[in-house]
Design an enzyme around this catalytic site. Structure first.
Site, PDB file in Angstrom:
ATOM      1  N   THR A  47       0.964  -1.272  -0.106  1.00  0.00           N
ATOM      2  CA  THR A  47       0.057  -0.228  -0.119  1.00  0.00           C
ATOM      3  C   THR A  47       0.814   1.115  -0.017  1.00  0.00           C
ATOM      4  O   THR A  47       2.222   1.208  -0.297  1.00  0.00           O
ATOM      5  CB  THR A  47      -0.979  -0.129   1.094  1.00  0.00           C
ATOM      6  N   ASN A  48       0.583   2.410   0.336  1.00  0.00           N
ATOM      7  CA  ASN A  48       1.280   3.728   0.363  1.00  0.00           C
ATOM      8  C   ASN A  48       0.642   4.441   1.472  1.00  0.00           C
ATOM      9  O   ASN A  48      -0.374   4.073   2.253  1.00  0.00           O
ATOM     10  CB  ASN A  48       0.954   4.364  -0.784  1.00  0.00           C
TER      11      ASN A  48
END
Ligand code: PMT
Length: 219
Positions: free
Chosen positions: A25-26
């Site tokens: 993810t980020n």
């Protein structure tokens, strides 16, 4: 008084599963997209908020569609965008996903493992080209260098009417901050509002969106 429109907003990160307990993810918190959703709903617009996982409260009077992966966000946007007059893509979408998702938790037996990644579908780039969307299309550009040049390239490549560009190399703006500093870039103009809260900037972004919609008879 602005007549109510239907505004689709993507927000937050997407998560790409590696195995049943791990994912890529980020750093997106969803704050920018949720601020736009709140301002739009407060102004009386119908808001469809398609969001990856966040810790934020969903603004009142918003149609909320939770998703996790880029493919789920793609499917939700494809389904809902036909109803929108304005679409604003603030989500930080993963550009790559694991080529295979392991059905079982990957064991930590090996000293190194290699993860093969493949490109995710480009949701923003599909809006006009694949989904046949004809409303106002606004993308974001998260850049760490050459902000204006890269944003202009995305404006053209993704068929947007406006790009909202932000420098995500800075700690005081961009990901998971309450403030942001943005460039608004269309084919005809560029505007540089001063650094401000995401809530304040969401009003400026909406003003541009509504102005772009007006000549198309959406006012
Ligand atoms: O959520 P916050 O913590 O408040 O942070 C806000 C933000 C930094 C995430 C936000 O302001 C922002 O910049 N969002 C866009 C992040 C991003 O993915 O930028 P990009 O330059 O990689 O992508 C360009 C555009 O294409 C974006 O509108 C993105 O939503 C869209 N995209 C990208 C890849 C993909 N596969 N599909 C897409 O739709």
């Amino acid at each position: 008084m602005i007549p109510p429109m239907t505004i689709l907003i993507t927000a937050g990160p997407t998560c790409e599963a590696i195995d049943p307990v791990r994912f890529l993810t980020n750093k997106s918190s969803g704050k920018m997209g949720y601020a736009i959703a709140k301002s739009a709903a407060d102004q009386g617009h119908r808001v469809i908020l398609i969001s990856g996982p966040t810790n934020l409260n969903v603004p009142d009077l918003v149609d909320y569609i939770p998703v996790e992966s880029t493919q789920e966000m793609y499917d939700a946007v494809e389904h809902w965008i036909k109803k929108a007059d304005i679409a604003i893509f603030a989500a930080a979408v993963a550009d790559y996903q694991p080529a295979n998702i392991s059905e079982q938790k990957i064991k930590k037996d090996a000293e190194t493992i290699t993860l093969k990644l493949v490109k995710t579908p480009d949701i923003l780039g599909s809006a006009k080209q694949k989904f046949g969307y004809q409303g106002v299309l606004i993308g974001f550009a998260a850049e760490t260098e050459n902000l204006e040049m890269n944003a202009r390239e995305k404006l053209k490549r993704k068929g947007c009417d406006l790009i909202v560009a932000n420098d995500v190399s800075r700690k005081d703006i961009g990901f998971n901050t309450n403030q942001n500093e943005i460039l608004l870039i269309s084919a005809d103009y560029i505007e540089r509002p001063p650094k401000a809260s995401k809530q304040h900037l969401s009003h400026i972004i909406l003003e541009h969106a509504v102005n772009l919609a007006a000549p198309r008879g959406m006012d």
